[in-house]
Design an enzyme around this catalytic site. Sequence first.
Site, PDB file in Angstrom:
ATOM      1  N   SER A  20       8.857  -3.760   0.837  1.00  0.00           N
ATOM      2  CA  SER A  20       8.846  -5.054   0.135  1.00  0.00           C
ATOM      3  C   SER A  20       9.608  -6.103   0.934  1.00  0.00           C
ATOM      4  CB  SER A  20       9.497  -4.906  -1.238  1.00  0.00           C
ATOM      5  OG  SER A  20       8.833  -3.907  -1.962  1.00  0.00           O
ATOM      6  N   GLY A  54       8.749   8.065  -2.384  1.00  0.00           N
ATOM      7  CA  GLY A  54       8.320   7.973  -0.992  1.00  0.00           C
ATOM      8  C   GLY A  54       9.335   8.584  -0.035  1.00  0.00           C
ATOM      9  N   ASN A  81       0.802  -1.226   0.000  1.00  0.00           N
ATOM     10  CA  ASN A  81       0.000   0.000   0.000  1.00  0.00           C
ATOM     11  C   ASN A  81       0.833   1.274   0.000  1.00  0.00           C
ATOM     12  OD1 ASN A  81      -2.427  -1.221  -0.282  1.00  0.00           O
ATOM     13  ND2 ASN A  81      -2.800  -1.418   1.920  1.00  0.00           N
ATOM     14  N   HIS A  97       3.445   1.709  -2.011  1.00  0.00           N
ATOM     15  CA  HIS A  97       3.561   1.958  -3.456  1.00  0.00           C
ATOM     16  C   HIS A  97       2.234   2.497  -4.016  1.00  0.00           C
ATOM     17  CE1 HIS A  97       6.648  -1.439  -3.096  1.00  0.00           C
ATOM     18  NE2 HIS A  97       7.358  -0.454  -3.605  1.00  0.00           N
TER      19      HIS A  97
HETATM   20  P1  AMP Z   1      10.918   0.381  -3.946  1.00  0.00           P
HETATM   21  O1  AMP Z   1      10.007  -0.552  -4.670  1.00  0.00           O
HETATM   22  O2  AMP Z   1      11.288  -0.081  -2.580  1.00  0.00           O
HETATM   23  O3  AMP Z   1      12.098   0.818  -4.777  1.00  0.00           O
HETATM   24  O4  AMP Z   1      10.069   1.694  -3.696  1.00  0.00           O
HETATM   25  C1  AMP Z   1       9.466   2.397  -4.747  1.00  0.00           C
HETATM   26  C2  AMP Z   1       8.955   3.718  -4.237  1.00  0.00           C
HETATM   27  O5  AMP Z   1       7.987   3.474  -3.210  1.00  0.00           O
HETATM   28  C3  AMP Z   1      10.050   4.572  -3.599  1.00  0.00           C
HETATM   29  O6  AMP Z   1       9.840   5.932  -3.971  1.00  0.00           O
HETATM   30  C4  AMP Z   1       9.835   4.359  -2.130  1.00  0.00           C
HETATM   31  O7  AMP Z   1      10.273   5.434  -1.326  1.00  0.00           O
HETATM   32  C5  AMP Z   1       8.320   4.242  -2.077  1.00  0.00           C
HETATM   33  N1  AMP Z   1       7.899   3.539  -0.857  1.00  0.00           N
HETATM   34  C6  AMP Z   1       8.350   2.331  -0.413  1.00  0.00           C
HETATM   35  N2  AMP Z   1       7.777   2.028   0.771  1.00  0.00           N
HETATM   36  C7  AMP Z   1       6.962   3.066   1.079  1.00  0.00           C
HETATM   37  C8  AMP Z   1       6.102   3.361   2.193  1.00  0.00           C
HETATM   38  N3  AMP Z   1       5.964   2.533   3.228  1.00  0.00           N
HETATM   39  N4  AMP Z   1       5.409   4.524   2.170  1.00  0.00           N
HETATM   40  C9  AMP Z   1       5.550   5.385   1.130  1.00  0.00           C
HETATM   41  N5  AMP Z   1       6.335   5.170   0.065  1.00  0.00           N
HETATM   42  C10 AMP Z   1       7.032   4.037   0.036  1.00  0.00           C
END
Ligand code: AMP
Length: 285
Positions: free
Chosen positions: A186, A147, A33, A35
Amino acid sequence: MKIFRTNRDIRDHLKALNINPSGFVPTMGALHNGHISLVEKAMTECPVVTVSIFVNPTQFNDKEDLKNYPRTETDDLNLLSGVLRNNDAVFIPTAEEIYPEEDKRIFDFGNLASVMEGRYRPGHFNGVAQVVSRLFDIIRPDIACFGQKDLQQLIIIRELVRQTGNKVRIIACPIVRENDGLAMSSRNRLLDPMLRKNAGIIYTTISEASNMAGKAGINEIKAFVQDRINSTDGFILDYFEIVDGISLQPVEHDNNFSHDNQYFCCIAVKAGSIRLIDNIEISLV
Ligand code: AMP
């Protein structure tokens, strides 16, 4: 929603639509959630949104971490299909598509990349900059959502955009948490159940630390955090820093808080073999 796997196909789709502003949410999949909150924000700002799913090898300094990173494409597509609109796109490229030849570019983010994650994960932000700049070249978004969970990454992306003169507007989205306060990630699904049960300690600890800021000394706050985390079975503190929200440099002296600046408590913890990061903004009273 439409699914594309090649640069040419996603480009053709966006070109044929010719709608702007065009929004972009880069991810590494295993969607949750957090993402989805980025995707929804992009959708409120943009009539067409692209979500990318790509586990970028160049940002992993640890080969085991890359190998174990969760890959859940079918579930990800199911989740996105409940959110995205007809013209929105999911881009799922291969590594060859993103890097037809080895990306040898070296970025210089100065001190922004030398602290915290940059210190513990050498080369990580260079890899992040490589993939984000490649994806920006392919998608050519007007707006991109990131994020605040990855605060240092967000600030480095803003610096990348500044250095490259890209006109994309970067939107920062708040951290989405589980009921016990654990920041969604993740990697949370890789935690063994006992560690997951206790992982709320990360958020409660940085919340308490942020309340201590400005009242207790920096070393006292650091000792409190270290003790709390390291006395929880299976948890080990990598680092805890109180940093300036623009320069990301640690506040070293107890009275160095200015009411004109934003400050954040940033933490990285090993829970078993899984590394988790989190942060919270300090509200000085
Ligand atoms: P990732 O798939 O981990 O590379 O994350 C993709 C995007 O989702 C990045 O901009 C992260 O900062 C954002 N993101 C990951 N976890 C969260 C979270 N719990 N709340 C808000 N944004 C998130």
